[in-house]
Design an enzyme around this catalytic site. Structure first.
Site, mmCIF file in Angstrom:
data_model
loop_
_atom_site.group_PDB
_atom_site.id
_atom_site.type_symbol
_atom_site.label_atom_id
_atom_site.label_comp_id
_atom_site.label_asym_id
_atom_site.label_seq_id
_atom_site.Cartn_x
_atom_site.Cartn_y
_atom_site.Cartn_z
ATOM 1 N N LYS A 16 0.828 -1.199 0.000
ATOM 2 C CA LYS A 16 0.000 0.000 0.000
ATOM 3 C C LYS A 16 0.868 1.257 0.000
ATOM 4 O O LYS A 16 0.653 2.175 -0.792
ATOM 5 C CB LYS A 16 -0.908 -0.029 1.237
ATOM 6 C CG LYS A 16 -1.920 1.102 1.280
ATOM 7 C CD LYS A 16 -2.682 1.080 2.581
ATOM 8 C CE LYS A 16 -3.773 0.050 2.572
ATOM 9 N NZ LYS A 16 -5.095 0.501 2.506
ATOM 10 N N ARG A 86 -2.879 2.841 9.010
ATOM 11 C CA ARG A 86 -3.223 1.537 8.420
ATOM 12 C C ARG A 86 -1.985 0.676 8.248
ATOM 13 O O ARG A 86 -0.921 1.176 7.910
ATOM 14 C CB ARG A 86 -3.809 1.700 7.028
ATOM 15 C CG ARG A 86 -5.145 2.365 6.968
ATOM 16 C CD ARG A 86 -5.511 2.504 5.492
ATOM 17 N NE ARG A 86 -6.286 3.686 5.270
ATOM 18 C CZ ARG A 86 -7.607 3.666 5.033
ATOM 19 N NH1 ARG A 86 -8.244 2.520 4.955
ATOM 20 N NH2 ARG A 86 -8.264 4.782 4.854
ATOM 21 N N GLY A 95 -8.027 -7.978 5.611
ATOM 22 C CA GLY A 95 -8.766 -8.099 6.861
ATOM 23 C C GLY A 95 -7.980 -8.676 8.020
ATOM 24 O O GLY A 95 -8.513 -8.868 9.107
ATOM 25 N N MET A 97 -5.099 -7.433 9.457
ATOM 26 C CA MET A 97 -4.457 -6.524 10.398
ATOM 27 C C MET A 97 -5.295 -5.272 10.603
ATOM 28 O O MET A 97 -6.343 -5.109 10.017
ATOM 29 C CB MET A 97 -3.045 -6.224 9.920
ATOM 30 C CG MET A 97 -2.162 -7.458 10.071
ATOM 31 S SD MET A 97 -0.489 -7.126 9.657
ATOM 32 C CE MET A 97 -0.642 -6.560 8.017
ATOM 33 N N ARG A 330 -4.642 -0.819 -6.696
ATOM 34 C CA ARG A 330 -3.904 -2.085 -6.713
ATOM 35 C C ARG A 330 -4.404 -2.914 -7.883
ATOM 36 O O ARG A 330 -5.459 -2.592 -8.470
ATOM 37 C CB ARG A 330 -4.093 -2.843 -5.403
ATOM 38 C CG ARG A 330 -5.549 -3.117 -5.095
ATOM 39 C CD ARG A 330 -5.708 -3.770 -3.739
ATOM 40 N NE ARG A 330 -7.120 -3.784 -3.380
ATOM 41 C CZ ARG A 330 -7.582 -4.112 -2.196
ATOM 42 N NH1 ARG A 330 -6.762 -4.462 -1.249
ATOM 43 N NH2 ARG A 330 -8.871 -4.118 -1.954
ATOM 44 N N HIS A 449 -8.599 -45.310 -11.541
ATOM 45 C CA HIS A 449 -9.313 -45.509 -12.799
ATOM 46 C C HIS A 449 -10.342 -44.408 -13.018
ATOM 47 O O HIS A 449 -10.418 -43.788 -14.079
ATOM 48 C CB HIS A 449 -9.983 -46.891 -12.778
ATOM 49 C CG HIS A 449 -10.776 -47.183 -14.003
ATOM 50 N ND1 HIS A 449 -12.133 -46.966 -14.072
ATOM 51 C CD2 HIS A 449 -10.409 -47.641 -15.223
ATOM 52 C CE1 HIS A 449 -12.559 -47.301 -15.277
ATOM 53 N NE2 HIS A 449 -11.532 -47.717 -15.995
ATOM 54 N N SER A 756 8.637 -42.737 -23.346
ATOM 55 C CA SER A 756 7.612 -41.883 -22.750
ATOM 56 C C SER A 756 7.495 -42.277 -21.282
ATOM 57 O O SER A 756 7.305 -43.448 -20.961
ATOM 58 C CB SER A 756 6.289 -42.089 -23.481
ATOM 59 O OG SER A 756 5.287 -41.317 -22.871
ATOM 60 N N CYS A 823 3.610 -39.303 -20.500
ATOM 61 C CA CYS A 823 2.170 -39.494 -20.729
ATOM 62 C C CYS A 823 1.434 -39.856 -19.450
ATOM 63 O O CYS A 823 0.267 -40.187 -19.473
ATOM 64 C CB CYS A 823 1.929 -40.528 -21.827
ATOM 65 S SG CYS A 823 2.576 -42.150 -21.408
ATOM 66 N N TYR A 843 8.105 -33.540 -25.394
ATOM 67 C CA TYR A 843 6.662 -33.247 -25.350
ATOM 68 C C TYR A 843 6.037 -33.756 -24.063
ATOM 69 O O TYR A 843 6.621 -34.576 -23.345
ATOM 70 C CB TYR A 843 5.940 -33.864 -26.558
ATOM 71 C CG TYR A 843 5.866 -35.378 -26.531
ATOM 72 C CD1 TYR A 843 4.808 -36.029 -25.889
ATOM 73 C CD2 TYR A 843 6.841 -36.154 -27.148
ATOM 74 C CE1 TYR A 843 4.741 -37.411 -25.857
ATOM 75 C CE2 TYR A 843 6.785 -37.532 -27.126
ATOM 76 C CZ TYR A 843 5.723 -38.169 -26.473
ATOM 77 O OH TYR A 843 5.664 -39.525 -26.422
HETATM 78 C C1 PEP Z 1 1.598 -44.295 -16.370
HETATM 79 O O1 PEP Z 1 1.856 -45.258 -15.678
HETATM 80 O O2 PEP Z 1 1.956 -43.138 -16.107
HETATM 81 C C2 PEP Z 1 0.779 -44.475 -17.586
HETATM 82 C C3 PEP Z 1 0.585 -43.470 -18.424
HETATM 83 O O3 PEP Z 1 0.187 -45.668 -17.754
HETATM 84 P P1 PEP Z 1 -1.117 -46.161 -16.970
HETATM 85 O O4 PEP Z 1 -1.643 -44.996 -16.198
HETATM 86 O O5 PEP Z 1 -2.048 -46.642 -18.002
HETATM 87 O O6 PEP Z 1 -0.537 -47.238 -16.113
#
Ligand code: PEP
Ligand code: MG
Length: 867
Positions: A16, A86, A95, A97, A330, A449, A756, A823, A843
């Site tokens: 402030k 202040r 709020g 202080m 602000r 899952h 991956s 992944c 990626y």
């Molecule tokens: C993992 O294990 O990160 C993966 C992508 O495979 P899953 O989740 O199908 O085991």
């Protein structure tokens, strides 16, 4: 003094104070004042709660300077100086202080004020406000004692509200207040403004260390050692009459981002009257009509402020007898939609560049734009029954069902919206999951899952909801002991993990033109590729719509549960010899072929990485209670199916016979899948489309597993391509999801064309936490500070991350052309994306609905890590 510091000096002057100083320098009309630095506060604590001589001398000097600048004197009986005191820490702690207004009023100064204003009603009103505030905040006198006096006066005179009190009433009230203070503190109310000021400054310092302030700082990661600054500023009054008033505003609309001043104004009022909501304020547009000159002055200042700060501002202002003052500015808080629009508009207006626009987007808030959310009004009225893990974002309402078959049946009969509540879900629930709006599971964590499927479908999910208990047979569930029968309306929020009784209205997501623009800019900036985890044509199309550059993971097993093929899958599993297994596989092949053709066609020209079968086989067999029926369908005795179930039983199936281990036992499964992939690719290529298939072997731990299976895959693929007589490039690679695979990445990298990271399994195996059960205790780990967050949601950079870094480095030195991606679910999580960027991955791959988040996070990773 204000005007001598800059906005960069937040650490010393607090947020402030730094902004007030900056505003003054800009020529904005800010009431005069000065800031006592945060260093003085830390000094105060070092001195064991006493002010240093230096501070006291400074207070004196700066008070004098303030008197000079304002031409008023503390305690004067003609024109007294009044100030506000202040707190103002480095970062705002709303709020938390204390604040004291109208300081400097004494019995003598009150006389002076009455003389100057000719408005005793106003003067006695502010005096009583000051006495009460000072007594409560500085001297610790009970709030109720003062309220009792006020209530008494109102009751006696039959007044409806504070506005009805006369000058004499306020005079009486302030005299009574003085008596209360004397009685409670044993001393008369301080009548020397300098003493008042010193006491008030100390009280603000003290308010830094209250339990609530400490809790707030712990919660928001603010350092306890910073201390607070204190701002002493000349009071200006919005309640001196009809030419005065007070307002709050945003320079742009904080809900929509529209470039139009948005705010409220109250004539003859002080700031807290707007917040209290006793009178209905005027919209600023209406104010503009009543007071066009002041409005013009205000808007000129606001343009100046936006130009200077290059941000939307949240401003408090007061008009005292026709003179405008700004009390605060602000950065304004805003919704995700507004943030996107404002960032894009500011680039168009030349205020900021594209990189700054992308940097400003709060990636964690972007989900608001991609999934339905609850209507705020409707949400405010709802009661949270329990909270689980926020596993997949979005909000949904519907009637509760406890089994997937029931869900499918009710949906078919009534078309009603449903929510699936289960202990946990398995691939068998897929049909029910398709027809329901969202899912809640009692067990399971962030990679359960239910969570993974929900994210893939863009539906909301709350997992690991431990207070839930489901009695499927009896048709009810209980939450904390209370029963809820099937078909009771519920609402769930996968962004917060909250579960509510009743229906809450939802709002559809908005995917604005500005959002598309931000995504385009982010794509230009980012280095990481962003691909999708998609298992079928529908998800692939969705992923493309959101900007996916390919498919980084297609989990083939999800296709096996389709009604038409599950029987053949089961035949394949119970086959006792290679011939009958191959016969069953032959029947599955056309189905897989069709799936892959659809995906290749949808993803034309882009890479499609298909993973070979991964889950343990028992997942495809029926539950015990369905054995008889399924045995009949298969045309075998129930005994045989029971035997198969028994022989496939494992104590730790997730660490058991799954992934490439299945394929080592039954290479014919991989052969069938490789055949389906390459045949599909050939067919689509023959239609003149570019196809880029990648075949991925899951869960390897040793290089030998990969070489063994790669030989089968290559032989199958090369033969098919040669027979077709066309050119077709394909790649064979593997997942790195066991610690051993990561540690031997130099060997694996030499053999694989891509790797991956399956960080779901890699996290499970590095910690030795079961990904399906760890949700039960991870919450406690977080609460007790043992882990900073759930490692299945944000990658554990220290441990799992170290494996990723090491494996990436070694795989790349063994094979300079290798492509490295991720992944696991972490591929869509911003802090993990920043890590993968730094680790040098090529990626990330995530569920279709996370793609926009991943694109922006990848661009921010590039911006944050530029040298
Ligand atoms: C993992 O294990 O990160 C993966 C992508 O495979 P899953 O989740 O199908 O085991
Ligand atoms: Mg895995």
């Amino acid at each position: 003094m204000f005007g001598e510091g800059t906005k960069e000096q937040k650490n010393l002057l607090g947020g402030k104070g730094a902004n007030l100083s900056e505003m003054k320098t800009l020529g904005v009309p800010v009431p005069a004042g000065f800031t006592i630095t945060t260093e003085m506060c830390t000094e105060y604590y070092k001195n064991g709660g006493k002010n240093s001589k230096e501070l006291l001398a400074d207070l004196d000097t700066y008070t004098k300077r303030l008197e000079e600048e304002t031409g008023k004197k503390f305690g004067s009986d003609t024109d007294p100086l009044l100030v506000s005191v202040r707190s103002g820490a480095r970062v705002s702690m709303p709020g938390m202080m204390d604040t004291i207004l109208n300081l400097g009023l004494t019995n003598k100064a009150v006389k002076g004020m009455v003389e100057k204003t000719g408005n005793p009603k106003f003067v006695y009103d502010i005096y009583r406000r000051f006495i009460q505030m000072f007594a409560e905040v500085v001297q610790g006198v009970e709030f109720d004692l003062f309220e009792d006096v006020l209530d008494h006066v109102k009751e006696k005179n039959n007044y409806k509200g504070d506005l009805d009190l006369t000058a004499d009433d306020w005079k009486f009230v302030s005299e009574e207040f003085l008596k209360i203070v004397e009685k409670e503190t044993g001393k008369p109310f301080p009548q020397d403004p300098k003493v008042q000021l010193e006491m008030a400054v100390n009280a603000v310092f003290e308010s830094w260390d209250t339990p609530r302030a400490r809790i707030y700082r712990d919660h928001n990661g603010i350092d306890h050692s910073w201390g607070t600054a204190v701002n002493v500023q000349q009071m200006v009054f919005g309640n001196t009459g009809d030419k005065s008033g007070t307002g709050v505003l945003f320079t742009r609309n904080p809900k929509t981002g529209e470039k139009h001043i948005f705010g409220e104004f109250l004539f003859n009022a002080q700031g807290e009257d707007i917040v209290a909501g006793i009178r209905t304020p005027l919209e600023l547009d209406d104010f503009a009509e009543v007071e066009p000159t002041i409005y013009k002055e205000l808007t000129d200042i606001l343009d100046n402020l936006e130009d200077h700060y290059k941000e939307m501002q949240d401003v408090e202002f007061t008009i005292e007898d026709g003179t405008l003052f700004l009390l605060q500015t602000r950065t304004g808080k805003r919704t995700a939609a507004a943030a996107v629009k404002i960032a894009v508009d500011m680039v168009k207006e030349g205020l900021i560049d594209k990189e700054e626009a992308v940097r400003r987007i709060d990636v964690n808030a972007i989900d608001q734009l991609l999934h339905p959310v609850f209507n705020q009004d409707s949400l405010d009225a709802a009661e949270v029954l329990t909270t689980g893990l926020a596993a997949s974002p979005g909000a949904a309402s519907g009637k509760i069902v406890f089994s997937s078959e029931k869900a499918a049946q009710i949906k078919e009969e009534t078309g009603e919206k449903l929510l699936l509540f289960r202990k946990e879900t398995s691939p068998e629930d897929i049909e029910g999951m398709i027809v329901c709006e969202g899912f809640v599971t009692q067990l399971g964590g962030m990679t359960s899952h239910a969570a993974v499927v929900a994210r893939g479908m863009g539906k909301c999910c709350v997992s690991g909801c431990g207070e839930l208990s489901i009695n499927e047979e009896a048709g009810y569930m209980t939450i904390n002991g209370k029963k809820y029968p099937e078909l009771t309306p519920f609402s769930i929020d996968g962004t917060t993990g909250n579960v509510y009784a009743g229906t809450i209205e939802t709002k559809a997501p908005e995917f604005s033109e500005e959002f598309q623009t931000i995504l385009e800019w982010a794509k230009e900036i980012k280095r990481l590729g962003v691909k999708a985890n998609a298992d079928n044509e529908r998800d692939s199309l969705q992923a493309l719509k959101f900007g996916a550059e390919g498919i980084g993971l297609c989990r083939t097993e999800h296709m096996f549960f389709d009604d038409e093929r599950i029987l053949d899958v089961r035949r394949m599993i119970i086959a006792e010899d290679k011939e009958s297994r191959e016969a069953a596989l032959e029947k599955i092949l056309p189905h897989q072929l069709k799936d892959f053709k659809e995906i290749f066609t949808a993803m034309e020209g882009k890479t499609v990485c298909i993973r070979l079968l991964d889950p343990p086989l028992h997942e495809f067999l029926p539950q015990e209670d369905e054995v008889d029926e399924v045995a009949k369908d298969l045309g075998i005795g129930a005994e045989k199916l029971h035997r198969a179930l028994e022989s496939l039983h494992e104590f730790n199936p997730m660490l058991g016979h799954r992934g490439c281990r299945l394929a080592v036992t039954y290479p014919e499964i991989s052969v069938m899948q490789a055949k389906a992939i390459i045949m599909a690719a050939i067919e689509v290529a023959k239609q003149g489309k570019v196809v880029k298939p990648e075949i991925m072997v899951p869960l390897v731990s040793t290089i030998e597993e990969l070489t063994y299976l790669k030989a089968f895959i290559k032989e199958t693929a090369d033969q098919l391509i040669a027979d077709a007589g066309i050119e077709l490039d394909y790649k064979v690679g593997t997942m790195v999801e066991t610690p051993r695979a990561a540690l031997t990445a130099a060997q694996i990298g030499a053999e694989a064309e891509f790797i991956s990271y399956g960080t779901n399994d890699l996290t499970q195996m590095t910690f030795g936490f079961s990904r399906d059960d760890a949700g039960k205790f991870l919450k406690e780990y977080k609460e007790k500070g043992i882990l900073p967050n759930d490692p299945f949601a944000a990658v554990d950079q220290t441990g799992v991350g170290r494996l990723v870094e090491l494996a990436t480095k070694e795989a790349k030195s063994a094979n300079k052309d290798i492509i490295v991606g991720v992944c696991g679910e972490h591929g869509g999580e911003p802090s993990s994306i920043d890590f993968f960027h730094r680790a040098g991955l090529n990626y990330v791959s995530c569920s279709p609905f996370r793609i926009p988040v991943a694109i922006i996070a990848a661009a921010q990773a590039e911006l944050n890590n530029r040298k």
